[in-house]
Motif scaffolding. Structure first.
Motif, PDB file in Angstrom:
ATOM      1  N   HIS A  59      88.125  10.547  55.287  1.00 23.92           N
ATOM      2  CA  HIS A  59      87.764  10.298  53.960  1.00 23.92           C
ATOM      3  C   HIS A  59      87.694   8.808  53.967  1.00 23.92           C
ATOM      4  O   HIS A  59      88.562   8.094  54.241  1.00 23.92           O
ATOM      5  CB  HIS A  59      88.570  10.606  52.922  1.00 23.92           C
ATOM      6  CG  HIS A  59      88.605  10.272  51.449  1.00 23.92           C
ATOM      7  ND1 HIS A  59      89.309  10.124  50.590  1.00 23.92           N
ATOM      8  CD2 HIS A  59      87.093   9.941  50.625  1.00 23.92           C
ATOM      9  CE1 HIS A  59      88.937   9.801  49.373  1.00 23.92           C
ATOM     10  NE2 HIS A  59      87.619   9.552  49.380  1.00 23.92           N
ATOM     11  N   TYR A 139      79.179  16.045  50.689  1.00 26.33           N
ATOM     12  CA  TYR A 139      80.529  15.904  50.763  1.00 26.33           C
ATOM     13  C   TYR A 139      80.727  14.265  50.004  1.00 26.33           C
ATOM     14  O   TYR A 139      81.852  13.848  50.259  1.00 26.33           O
ATOM     15  CB  TYR A 139      81.477  16.111  51.701  1.00 26.33           C
ATOM     16  CG  TYR A 139      81.383  17.542  52.112  1.00 26.33           C
ATOM     17  CD1 TYR A 139      82.181  18.474  51.351  1.00 26.33           C
ATOM     18  CD2 TYR A 139      80.775  17.727  53.219  1.00 26.33           C
ATOM     19  CE1 TYR A 139      82.032  20.004  51.768  1.00 26.33           C
ATOM     20  CE2 TYR A 139      80.787  19.273  53.627  1.00 26.33           C
ATOM     21  CZ  TYR A 139      81.344  20.478  52.854  1.00 26.33           C
ATOM     22  OH  TYR A 139      81.303  21.514  52.966  1.00 26.33           O
ATOM     23  N   VAL A 141      81.416  11.444  47.079  1.00 29.03           N
ATOM     24  CA  VAL A 141      82.354  11.294  46.095  1.00 29.03           C
ATOM     25  C   VAL A 141      81.888  10.532  45.131  1.00 29.03           C
ATOM     26  O   VAL A 141      81.511   9.503  45.258  1.00 29.03           O
ATOM     27  CB  VAL A 141      83.797  10.875  46.667  1.00 29.03           C
ATOM     28  CG1 VAL A 141      84.892  10.576  45.492  1.00 29.03           C
ATOM     29  CG2 VAL A 141      84.522  11.649  47.649  1.00 29.03           C
ATOM     30  N   LYS A 145      85.204  13.233  42.091  1.00 30.50           N
ATOM     31  CA  LYS A 145      84.832  14.503  42.478  1.00 30.50           C
ATOM     32  C   LYS A 145      84.039  14.647  43.686  1.00 30.50           C
ATOM     33  O   LYS A 145      83.091  13.702  43.899  1.00 30.50           O
ATOM     34  CB  LYS A 145      84.147  15.211  41.316  1.00 30.50           C
ATOM     35  CG  LYS A 145      84.981  15.412  39.898  1.00 30.50           C
ATOM     36  CD  LYS A 145      84.173  15.947  39.078  1.00 30.50           C
ATOM     37  CE  LYS A 145      84.954  16.356  37.712  1.00 30.50           C
ATOM     38  NZ  LYS A 145      84.270  16.862  36.648  1.00 30.50           N
ATOM     39  N   VAL A 146      84.119  15.714  44.451  1.00 27.49           N
ATOM     40  CA  VAL A 146      83.279  15.759  45.605  1.00 27.49           C
ATOM     41  C   VAL A 146      82.306  16.694  45.182  1.00 27.49           C
ATOM     42  O   VAL A 146      82.615  17.850  44.807  1.00 27.49           O
ATOM     43  CB  VAL A 146      84.317  16.400  46.724  1.00 27.49           C
ATOM     44  CG1 VAL A 146      83.407  16.578  48.016  1.00 27.49           C
ATOM     45  CG2 VAL A 146      85.423  15.603  47.140  1.00 27.49           C
ATOM     46  N   SER A 168      87.815  18.385  42.740  1.00 27.63           N
ATOM     47  CA  SER A 168      88.655  17.197  42.535  1.00 27.63           C
ATOM     48  C   SER A 168      88.746  16.658  44.026  1.00 27.63           C
ATOM     49  O   SER A 168      88.894  17.476  44.882  1.00 27.63           O
ATOM     50  CB  SER A 168      89.771  17.097  41.772  1.00 27.63           C
ATOM     51  OG  SER A 168      90.730  17.854  42.567  1.00 27.63           O
ATOM     52  N   VAL A 169      88.929  15.160  44.063  1.00 27.58           N
ATOM     53  CA  VAL A 169      88.996  14.759  45.388  1.00 27.58           C
ATOM     54  C   VAL A 169      90.433  15.122  46.014  1.00 27.58           C
ATOM     55  O   VAL A 169      90.461  15.422  47.198  1.00 27.58           O
ATOM     56  CB  VAL A 169      88.908  13.162  45.448  1.00 27.58           C
ATOM     57  CG1 VAL A 169      89.587  12.443  46.580  1.00 27.58           C
ATOM     58  CG2 VAL A 169      87.507  12.777  45.211  1.00 27.58           C
ATOM     59  N   THR A 173      90.995  17.195  49.483  1.00 28.93           N
ATOM     60  CA  THR A 173      91.717  16.533  50.334  1.00 28.93           C
ATOM     61  C   THR A 173      93.016  17.417  50.910  1.00 28.93           C
ATOM     62  O   THR A 173      92.945  17.830  51.849  1.00 28.93           O
ATOM     63  CB  THR A 173      92.569  15.354  49.845  1.00 28.93           C
ATOM     64  OG1 THR A 173      91.464  14.436  49.496  1.00 28.93           O
ATOM     65  CG2 THR A 173      93.586  14.885  50.725  1.00 28.93           C
TER      66      THR A 173
END
Length: 181
Positions: A59, A139, A141, A145-146, A168-169, A173
């Motif tokens: 990320h 993907y 961000v 949010k992704v 949500s990130v 994750t």
């Protein structure tokens, strides 16, 4: 004498016209680059499949773009990512990693996606990078949010946002972490 002047004048005109034609032929047109657009088609993959297939999963944010190079009839552009979190990879990809993206501009050609959007410096995403140095797209961000693009498998994404779905990130994750274990 008149005949000699006529021949000299004709010779000067002929030389001038020939020089003009030759210089016009030798000069490159204002836009001599080949311009192409492409529309990519990707196989839908789950996050679990990507975590298994990719050698690097991070990320981060794009920190540098370029250089670009000709690869056959397309262009590959180098992209460097400042890693915020590494899920899979080696010690060399813990802080920064790089991959190549299709598209860009070289001395001979310009290649852009059909929608005209190439990745930009500062763009945040989860990067799934294959052994050949390419990455699975998407993907991205935005606002914590992704987003899931239409070609991806939607099994993890629940909230709808226009044509896209998002998660949500933090949740994403956690999912990536669980897939890499």
């Amino acid at each position: 004498m008149k005949v000699l002047l006529k021949r000299a004048f004709a010779l000067v005109i002929t030389i001038g016209v020939t020089a003009s034609i030759l210089s016009a032929c030798a000069a490159k047109p204002a836009s001599s680059k080949i311009t192409r657009t492409f529309s990519a088609c990707y196989a839908a993959k789950t996050v679990e499949e990507l975590c298994k297939e990719c050698v690097t999963v991070v990320h981060g944010k794009v920190s540098k773009i370029g250089p670009s190079s000709d690869v056959g009839d397309t262009v590959h552009t180098a992209v460097e990512v400042a890693v915020q979190e590494q899920f899979k990879g080696n010690s060399q990809t813990a802080k920064t990693c790089s991959y190549w993206e299709v598209g860009g501009e070289t001395d001979t050609q310009v290649v852009t996606p059909t929608d005209g959007a190439l990745i930009t410096v500062g763009q945040e995403a989860f990067f799934f990078i294959f052994k050949d140095g390419s990455r699975y797209p998407g993907y991205y961000v935005k606002d914590g949010k992704v987003t899931l693009e239409q070609f991806m498998k939607p099994d993890l994404f629940t909230s709808s946002d226009g044509n896209f779905k998002s998660i949500s990130v933090e949740k994403f994750t956690d999912i990536v972490r669980s897939c890499v274990k």
